[in-house]
Scaffold this active site. Structure first.
Site, mmCIF file in Angstrom:
data_model
loop_
_atom_site.group_PDB
_atom_site.id
_atom_site.type_symbol
_atom_site.label_atom_id
_atom_site.label_comp_id
_atom_site.label_asym_id
_atom_site.label_seq_id
_atom_site.Cartn_x
_atom_site.Cartn_y
_atom_site.Cartn_z
ATOM 1 N N TYR A 114 8.280 7.517 10.676
ATOM 2 C CA TYR A 114 7.400 6.962 9.752
ATOM 3 C C TYR A 114 6.569 6.733 10.570
ATOM 4 O O TYR A 114 5.642 6.418 10.276
ATOM 5 C CB TYR A 114 7.934 6.387 8.335
ATOM 6 C CG TYR A 114 8.294 7.301 7.398
ATOM 7 C CD1 TYR A 114 8.244 8.526 7.227
ATOM 8 C CD2 TYR A 114 9.926 7.181 7.026
ATOM 9 C CE1 TYR A 114 8.636 9.555 6.437
ATOM 10 C CE2 TYR A 114 10.303 8.019 5.914
ATOM 11 C CZ TYR A 114 9.800 9.474 5.104
ATOM 12 O OH TYR A 114 10.614 9.971 4.571
ATOM 13 N N ASN A 174 10.567 9.596 -4.283
ATOM 14 C CA ASN A 174 10.812 10.844 -4.070
ATOM 15 C C ASN A 174 12.692 11.817 -3.377
ATOM 16 O O ASN A 174 11.483 13.044 -3.143
ATOM 17 C CB ASN A 174 9.203 11.308 -3.329
ATOM 18 C CG ASN A 174 8.821 11.025 -2.429
ATOM 19 O OD1 ASN A 174 10.041 10.622 -1.444
ATOM 20 N ND2 ASN A 174 7.898 11.116 -1.674
ATOM 21 N N GLU A 209 12.034 15.671 14.565
ATOM 22 C CA GLU A 209 12.701 14.758 13.788
ATOM 23 C C GLU A 209 13.946 15.587 14.441
ATOM 24 O O GLU A 209 15.557 14.457 14.159
ATOM 25 C CB GLU A 209 12.606 14.864 12.891
ATOM 26 C CG GLU A 209 11.335 14.861 12.544
ATOM 27 C CD GLU A 209 10.404 14.386 10.697
ATOM 28 O OE1 GLU A 209 9.243 13.774 10.522
ATOM 29 O OE2 GLU A 209 11.147 15.979 10.324
ATOM 30 N N HIS A 259 12.858 14.091 1.879
ATOM 31 C CA HIS A 259 12.252 14.300 3.215
ATOM 32 C C HIS A 259 12.472 16.526 3.809
ATOM 33 O O HIS A 259 13.578 15.884 3.773
ATOM 34 C CB HIS A 259 12.754 13.362 4.492
ATOM 35 C CG HIS A 259 12.100 13.393 5.657
ATOM 36 N ND1 HIS A 259 10.397 13.519 5.530
ATOM 37 C CD2 HIS A 259 12.030 14.627 6.740
ATOM 38 C CE1 HIS A 259 10.195 13.831 7.010
ATOM 39 N NE2 HIS A 259 10.732 14.370 7.316
ATOM 40 N N THR A 298 4.068 15.353 -2.478
ATOM 41 C CA THR A 298 4.335 14.591 -1.879
ATOM 42 C C THR A 298 5.084 13.272 -3.119
ATOM 43 O O THR A 298 6.013 12.659 -4.162
ATOM 44 C CB THR A 298 3.811 13.624 -0.990
ATOM 45 O OG1 THR A 298 3.484 14.543 0.303
ATOM 46 C CG2 THR A 298 3.811 12.499 -0.629
ATOM 47 N N PHE A 332 2.042 1.655 2.611
ATOM 48 C CA PHE A 332 3.332 1.543 1.886
ATOM 49 C C PHE A 332 3.823 1.643 3.385
ATOM 50 O O PHE A 332 5.246 2.165 2.796
ATOM 51 C CB PHE A 332 3.422 2.744 1.228
ATOM 52 C CG PHE A 332 2.801 4.251 2.143
ATOM 53 C CD1 PHE A 332 3.964 4.208 2.804
ATOM 54 C CD2 PHE A 332 1.059 4.375 1.809
ATOM 55 C CE1 PHE A 332 3.511 5.742 4.022
ATOM 56 C CE2 PHE A 332 1.207 5.761 2.380
ATOM 57 C CZ PHE A 332 2.402 6.386 3.445
ATOM 58 N N ARG A 341 11.371 17.664 -6.310
ATOM 59 C CA ARG A 341 10.685 16.322 -6.826
ATOM 60 C C ARG A 341 10.502 17.123 -8.419
ATOM 61 O O ARG A 341 10.292 16.440 -9.257
ATOM 62 C CB ARG A 341 9.532 15.531 -6.021
ATOM 63 C CG ARG A 341 9.885 15.350 -4.248
ATOM 64 C CD ARG A 341 9.318 15.273 -3.841
ATOM 65 N NE ARG A 341 9.401 14.996 -2.105
ATOM 66 C CZ ARG A 341 8.475 14.855 -0.952
ATOM 67 N NH1 ARG A 341 7.487 15.728 -1.281
ATOM 68 N NH2 ARG A 341 9.079 14.219 -0.209
ATOM 69 N N ARG A 377 9.146 23.084 2.258
ATOM 70 C CA ARG A 377 8.319 21.647 1.875
ATOM 71 C C ARG A 377 7.893 22.757 0.579
ATOM 72 O O ARG A 377 7.904 21.981 -0.480
ATOM 73 C CB ARG A 377 7.130 21.775 2.972
ATOM 74 C CG ARG A 377 7.312 21.733 3.827
ATOM 75 C CD ARG A 377 7.507 19.816 3.838
ATOM 76 N NE ARG A 377 6.328 19.652 4.015
ATOM 77 C CZ ARG A 377 5.283 18.370 3.928
ATOM 78 N NH1 ARG A 377 6.622 16.979 4.326
ATOM 79 N NH2 ARG A 377 4.364 17.782 3.561
ATOM 80 N N LYS A 396 17.282 11.153 0.692
ATOM 81 C CA LYS A 396 16.724 9.662 0.808
ATOM 82 C C LYS A 396 17.652 8.586 0.560
ATOM 83 O O LYS A 396 18.301 9.176 -0.960
ATOM 84 C CB LYS A 396 15.102 9.449 0.318
ATOM 85 C CG LYS A 396 14.002 10.012 0.791
ATOM 86 C CD LYS A 396 12.776 9.549 0.658
ATOM 87 C CE LYS A 396 12.471 10.645 1.395
ATOM 88 N NZ LYS A 396 10.501 10.315 0.951
HETATM 89 N N1 UDP Z 1 5.139 7.082 0.483
HETATM 90 C C1 UDP Z 1 4.461 6.779 0.151
HETATM 91 N N2 UDP Z 1 3.242 5.636 -1.029
HETATM 92 C C2 UDP Z 1 2.669 6.406 -0.852
HETATM 93 C C3 UDP Z 1 2.609 8.179 0.180
HETATM 94 C C4 UDP Z 1 4.008 8.304 0.959
HETATM 95 O O1 UDP Z 1 6.105 5.192 -0.668
HETATM 96 O O2 UDP Z 1 1.718 5.885 -1.475
HETATM 97 C C5 UDP Z 1 6.200 7.586 0.954
HETATM 98 C C6 UDP Z 1 7.196 8.568 0.490
HETATM 99 O O3 UDP Z 1 8.673 8.812 0.294
HETATM 100 C C7 UDP Z 1 6.893 9.684 1.089
HETATM 101 C C8 UDP Z 1 6.629 9.331 2.282
HETATM 102 O O4 UDP Z 1 5.762 8.068 2.431
HETATM 103 O O5 UDP Z 1 7.424 10.648 1.122
HETATM 104 C C9 UDP Z 1 6.036 10.155 4.617
HETATM 105 O O6 UDP Z 1 4.528 10.844 3.429
HETATM 106 P P1 UDP Z 1 3.943 12.190 3.479
HETATM 107 O O7 UDP Z 1 2.385 12.138 3.287
HETATM 108 O O8 UDP Z 1 4.765 12.638 5.353
HETATM 109 O O9 UDP Z 1 4.555 13.046 2.505
HETATM 110 P P2 UDP Z 1 5.760 13.803 2.487
HETATM 111 O O10 UDP Z 1 6.396 14.378 3.274
HETATM 112 O O11 UDP Z 1 7.233 13.127 2.613
HETATM 113 O O12 UDP Z 1 6.358 14.908 1.144
#
Ligand code: UDP
Length: 149
Positions: free
Chosen positions: A49, A112, A126, A115, A91, A57, A102, A85, A9
């Site tokens: 997204y 974070n 994707e 992705h 996350t 958010f 992370r 992952r 990112k």
């Molecule tokens: N995110 C955020 N605030 C939150 C939850 C998620 O900014 O409270 C953002 C964060 O960048 C995260 C992305 O939204 O990586 C996608 O969320 P997801 O739950 O899909 O997490 P990931 O798959 O990236 O771990």
């Protein structure tokens, strides 16, 4: 062969963590089959997204994701979706285990740094959202027999 979509990112790029992050997937033994530096349009970010569009958010996330260049990548390997992952970590970086990207390199859920697709089906969607077929190179690294039995 299984493939996943990973993207460093804008915060990861700004912080100079591109080499560190790519190195972890190379060292693991996965194969890089596509990579580009790209500043996402709002349309691309909103599509990527889309599942979060009703979340509070979402607007901030789209602003952040479009704020600068990202390194978009496709990686290949046995079980690469789930394994990536795990390598990425939870996350919220405060909950990510040490040793994960992370967990080692980030502190805030909104910053974070990377992705990774959450399932094989999502990965395929994707990959086709971010890459054209001709931007991907199928190749067999000469080290493969030393990594996969
Ligand atoms: N995110 C955020 N605030 C939150 C939850 C998620 O900014 O409270 C953002 C964060 O960048 C995260 C992305 O939204 O990586 C996608 O969320 P997801 O739950 O899909 O997490 P990931 O798959 O990236 O771990």
């Amino acid at each position: 062969m299984e493939r996943t979509f990973l993207a460093i990112k804008p915060d990861g790029v700004q912080r100079g963590l591109v080499g560190e992050i790519i190195g972890r997937f190379e060292a693991k033994g996965f194969t890089l089959v596509g990579m580009k530096l790209i500043t996402a349009t709002r349309e691309l970010a909103e599509q990527h997204y889309g599942v979060h569009k009703e979340r509070p958010f979402f607007a901030g996330l789209v602003n952040f994701i479009t704020s600068g260049p990202m390194v978009a990548m496709v990686w290949e390997g046995d079980g690469v979706v789930a394994s990536a992952r795990k390598i990425i970590g939870a996350t919220n970086p405060l909950n990510s285990e040490p040793g994960t990207i992370r967990g080692d390199l980030a502190v805030n859920v909104g910053r974070n740094i990377i992705h990774g697709s959450d399932a094989v089906e999502t990965a395929n969607e994707e990959i086709s959202l971010w890459f054209k077929d001709e931007e991907l190179s199928a190749w067999t690294p000469c080290l493969t027999p030393w990594i996969v039995e």
